[in-house]
Design a protein around this motif. Structure first.
Motif, short mmCIF file in Angstrom:
data_model
loop_
_atom_site.label_atom_id
_atom_site.label_comp_id
_atom_site.label_asym_id
_atom_site.label_seq_id
_atom_site.Cartn_x
_atom_site.Cartn_y
_atom_site.Cartn_z
N ARG A 1 -55.84 -44.67 -36.38
CA ARG A 1 -56.06 -44.60 -34.93
C ARG A 1 -57.53 -44.79 -34.60
O ARG A 1 -57.89 -45.47 -33.65
CB ARG A 1 -55.54 -43.27 -34.40
N VAL B 1 -50.76 -44.51 -26.21
CA VAL B 1 -51.80 -44.65 -27.22
C VAL B 1 -53.18 -44.36 -26.62
O VAL B 1 -53.96 -43.60 -27.17
CB VAL B 1 -51.78 -46.07 -27.84
N SER B 2 -53.45 -44.99 -25.47
CA SER B 2 -54.77 -44.84 -24.84
C SER B 2 -54.71 -45.24 -23.37
O SER B 2 -54.82 -46.42 -23.05
CB SER B 2 -55.81 -45.69 -25.56
N TYR C 1 -51.62 -51.68 -32.74
CA TYR C 1 -51.88 -50.27 -33.01
C TYR C 1 -51.03 -49.77 -34.18
O TYR C 1 -51.51 -49.05 -35.05
CB TYR C 1 -51.60 -49.44 -31.75
#
Length: 143
Positions: free
Chosen positions: A134, A9-10, A128
């Motif tokens: 997002r 995701v990050s 998330y």
């Protein structure tokens, strides 16, 4: 899931969590969990109790975690039932998504109750998926 899922995701968020103090990490997880619950439009007295515990940094309450895990299981079962109906043409993908995000929001809160770094990764990964956007998720973790 822990770190690998959140890294997808990050990666920057994983680094941020690793470099943050416990208090900074708890504040971030709390903020994102509240957003996840709001986006998922899920309400339950156990969630209120859990959010209050997270706010007061009362981690490791096993009975509360068990109740949240049971609620997550119930909501997952509902979502899977709807998915079966979607596959049969008797329900919409939107109905499934609404049920899915509720389960993910509750799971995010359950993980957050642990208070550890590893649980924070799991909590944010679940959150998330409970937050439809997002961009909204990334804004929440950037604050």
């Amino acid at each position: 899931m822990t770190q690998p899922g959140l890294t997808q995701v990050s990666p920057a968020l994983v680094d941020k969590l690793r470099q943050s103090t416990d208090d900074q990490r708890h504040q971030l997880v709390e903020r994102v969990c509240v957003l996840a619950v709001r986006c998922a439009d899920v309400a339950d007295p156990t969630l209120t109790e859990a959010l209050n515990a997270i706010r007061s940094r009362s981690f490791g309450i096993q009975d509360l975690r068990s109740r949240l895990d049971a609620l997550t299981g119930e909501l997952d079962e509902i979502a899977w039932g709807i998915q079966d109906r979607v596959d049969a043409g008797d329900a919409s993908a939107d109905e499934y998504r609404r049920a899915f995000v509720k389960a993910r929001a509750v799971a995010a809160i359950a993980f957050a109750l642990d208070g550890s770094l590893a649980a924070s990764f799991d909590s944010l990964y679940e959150a998330y998926h409970a937050i439809d956007s997002r961009d909204d998720f990334l804004r929440a973790v950037a604050d």
